[in-house]
Design a protein around this motif. Structure first.
Motif, mmCIF file in Angstrom:
data_model
loop_
_atom_site.group_PDB
_atom_site.id
_atom_site.type_symbol
_atom_site.label_atom_id
_atom_site.label_comp_id
_atom_site.label_asym_id
_atom_site.label_seq_id
_atom_site.Cartn_x
_atom_site.Cartn_y
_atom_site.Cartn_z
ATOM 1 N N THR A 143 36.322 41.025 40.910
ATOM 2 C CA THR A 143 36.692 42.246 40.181
ATOM 3 C C THR A 143 35.659 42.527 39.100
ATOM 4 O O THR A 143 34.837 41.674 38.761
ATOM 5 N N GLY A 144 35.770 43.722 38.555
ATOM 6 C CA GLY A 144 34.996 44.041 37.366
ATOM 7 C C GLY A 144 35.642 43.396 36.150
ATOM 8 O O GLY A 144 36.607 42.640 36.273
ATOM 9 N N PRO A 145 35.122 43.717 34.954
ATOM 10 C CA PRO A 145 35.606 43.059 33.739
ATOM 11 C C PRO A 145 36.887 43.660 33.183
ATOM 12 O O PRO A 145 37.458 43.117 32.228
ATOM 13 N N GLU A 146 37.354 44.791 33.741
ATOM 14 C CA GLU A 146 38.533 45.459 33.175
ATOM 15 C C GLU A 146 39.190 46.312 34.245
ATOM 16 O O GLU A 146 38.564 46.687 35.235
ATOM 17 N N ALA A 147 40.463 46.609 34.008
ATOM 18 C CA ALA A 147 41.192 47.486 34.935
ATOM 19 C C ALA A 147 41.327 48.855 34.286
ATOM 20 O O ALA A 147 41.793 48.979 33.151
ATOM 21 N N LEU A 148 40.885 49.882 34.990
ATOM 22 C CA LEU A 148 40.870 51.252 34.452
ATOM 23 C C LEU A 148 41.757 52.152 35.301
ATOM 24 O O LEU A 148 41.930 51.922 36.506
ATOM 25 N N THR A 149 42.269 53.209 34.682
ATOM 26 C CA THR A 149 42.921 54.250 35.480
ATOM 27 C C THR A 149 41.827 55.099 36.120
ATOM 28 O O THR A 149 40.656 55.061 35.691
ATOM 29 N N MET A 150 42.179 55.886 37.108
ATOM 30 C CA MET A 150 41.201 56.781 37.728
ATOM 31 C C MET A 150 40.664 57.789 36.709
ATOM 32 O O MET A 150 39.487 58.154 36.764
ATOM 33 N N THR A 151 41.541 58.220 35.799
ATOM 34 C CA THR A 151 41.093 59.167 34.767
ATOM 35 C C THR A 151 39.986 58.537 33.928
ATOM 36 O O THR A 151 38.934 59.153 33.685
ATOM 37 N N GLU A 152 40.213 57.281 33.513
ATOM 38 C CA GLU A 152 39.200 56.585 32.700
ATOM 39 C C GLU A 152 37.939 56.314 33.525
ATOM 40 O O GLU A 152 36.814 56.519 33.057
ATOM 41 N N ALA A 153 38.147 55.843 34.745
ATOM 42 C CA ALA A 153 36.992 55.462 35.577
ATOM 43 C C ALA A 153 36.124 56.683 35.885
ATOM 44 O O ALA A 153 34.887 56.607 35.829
ATOM 45 N N ALA A 154 36.761 57.823 36.201
ATOM 46 C CA ALA A 154 35.992 59.023 36.526
ATOM 47 C C ALA A 154 35.181 59.465 35.320
ATOM 48 O O ALA A 154 33.982 59.780 35.438
#
Ligand SMILES: NC(=O)c1ccc[n+]([C@@H]2O[C@H](COP(=O)([O-])OP(=O)(O)OC[C@H]3O[C@@H](n4cnc5c(N)ncnc54)[C@H](OP(=O)(O)O)[C@@H]3O)[C@@H](O)[C@H]2O)c1
Length: 276
Positions: A190-201
């Motif tokens: 995984t990456g270093p954090e879990a993001l929502t799609m809103t944050e990731a976009a």
């Protein structure tokens, strides 16, 4: 002898490059098209996963096989099973396979069910194995956007821990350099954090200098919009839409430390994945 598949692609290409620089390694590239194989002055053989005889011939003499999962296809499970059978018949001792986070027979993301099947097929052969269960690839996020920079799907406010393909490759290289130490292991990359799609976009857009944003859809809207835009079969629509429903339900939100533990460096952020 280590054989690398997928060397004409992103993950396999990075792994091949890293191992080709490592003089301790006997390396063979197993590609579909010899003319597109990277030129590292290594042994190169050609086969597709679905061609059992060619695959056995390409894999004879191989101790450890890095198997990149095949391109999406309706018969992908059969292609994987054919290649895995060929690996066992050729005498491969250890398979390192790029699987998917939460691979399970009933996974919401339907392609994770194919990965579960491939893992089961590898286990059934008795070959030693290491599974690299990848989250979604963070550096592919911009490809989910339409021309207006909008990523649409039924992901809601679910989180996912996208991983950089460069980290998947680094983890694979670490395993391939000492496979015995990783026999029987399953890593969730995984990456270093879990993001929502809103944050990731938003973050992916800022990183590449092109505004991106996420718009939530219902499942019905997601199927309808994709049916209207593409001449796609039902299995393909299910794969696309379940990318988002899997995020919505939270099954891709787990953040692990497997990338730093295997590679010795922190997992790349979305910004790192997209700009370095
Ligand atoms: N976690 C995620 O978000 C995510 C996203 C997309 C894909 N994936 C999976 O992860 C894999 C690796 O990703 P990537 O970015 O490195 O993909 P990529 O750049 O498309 O490379 C895929 C590689 O696999 C080879 N390949 C595909 N189907 C094959 C088959 N049936 N028989 C033999 N070789 C085959 C391709 O060969 P050619 O060059 O001949 O096509 C290519 O070298 C993909 O193949 C896919 O299964 C995961």
């Amino acid at each position: 002898m280590i054989a690398i598949t997928g060397a004409t692609g992103a993950v396999g290409g990075l792994v091949a490059r890293a191992l080709a620089e490592d003089l301790r390694t006997d390396l063979r590239l197993v590609v579909r098209d010899l003319s597109r194989a990277p030129d590292y002055d290594t042994d190169v053989r050609a086969c597709t996963y679905g061609d059992e005889e060619a695959s056995i011939a390409a894999l004879r003499g191989v101790d450890t096989l890095f198997m990149v999962s095949a391109a999406e296809a309706e018969d992908r499970r059969e292609q994987h099973r054919t290649f895995i059978r060929a690996a066992a018949a050729a005498g491969v001792g250890h398979v390192v396979y790029t699987s998917f986070a939460g691979a399970a027979a009933d996974a919401t993301f339907v392609l994770a069910r194919d990965h579960h099947d491939a893992e089961a097929a590898i286990r059934e052969t008795g070959m030693a194995h290491t599974f690299l269960r990848d989250n979604f690839y963070s550096d592919l996020l911009p490809h989910f956007a339409d021309e207006a920079g909008v990523i649409r799907g039924p992901a809601g406010a679910g989180r996912f821990a996208a991983v950089a393909r460069a980290d998947v490759a680094d983890a694979a290289v670490a395993v391939l350099r000492s496979p015995a130490e990783h026999a029987g292991a399953t890593y969730t990359l995984t990456g270093p954090e879990a993001l929502t799609m809103t944050e990731a976009a938003a973050r992916a857009g800022a990183a590449i200098g092109r505004p991106l944003r996420f718009e939530d859809e219902t499942v019905e809207e997601a199927y309808a919009s994709r049916r209207a835009a593409y001449d796609a079969e039902q299995w393909q629509l299910d794969a696309w839409v379940s990318t988002y429903t899997a995020i919505a339900e939270g099954s891709l939100a787990e953040v692990t430390d497997d990338v730093p533990r295997l590679t010795g460096h922190p997992a790349r952020s979305i910004e790192d994945a997209l700009t370095r």
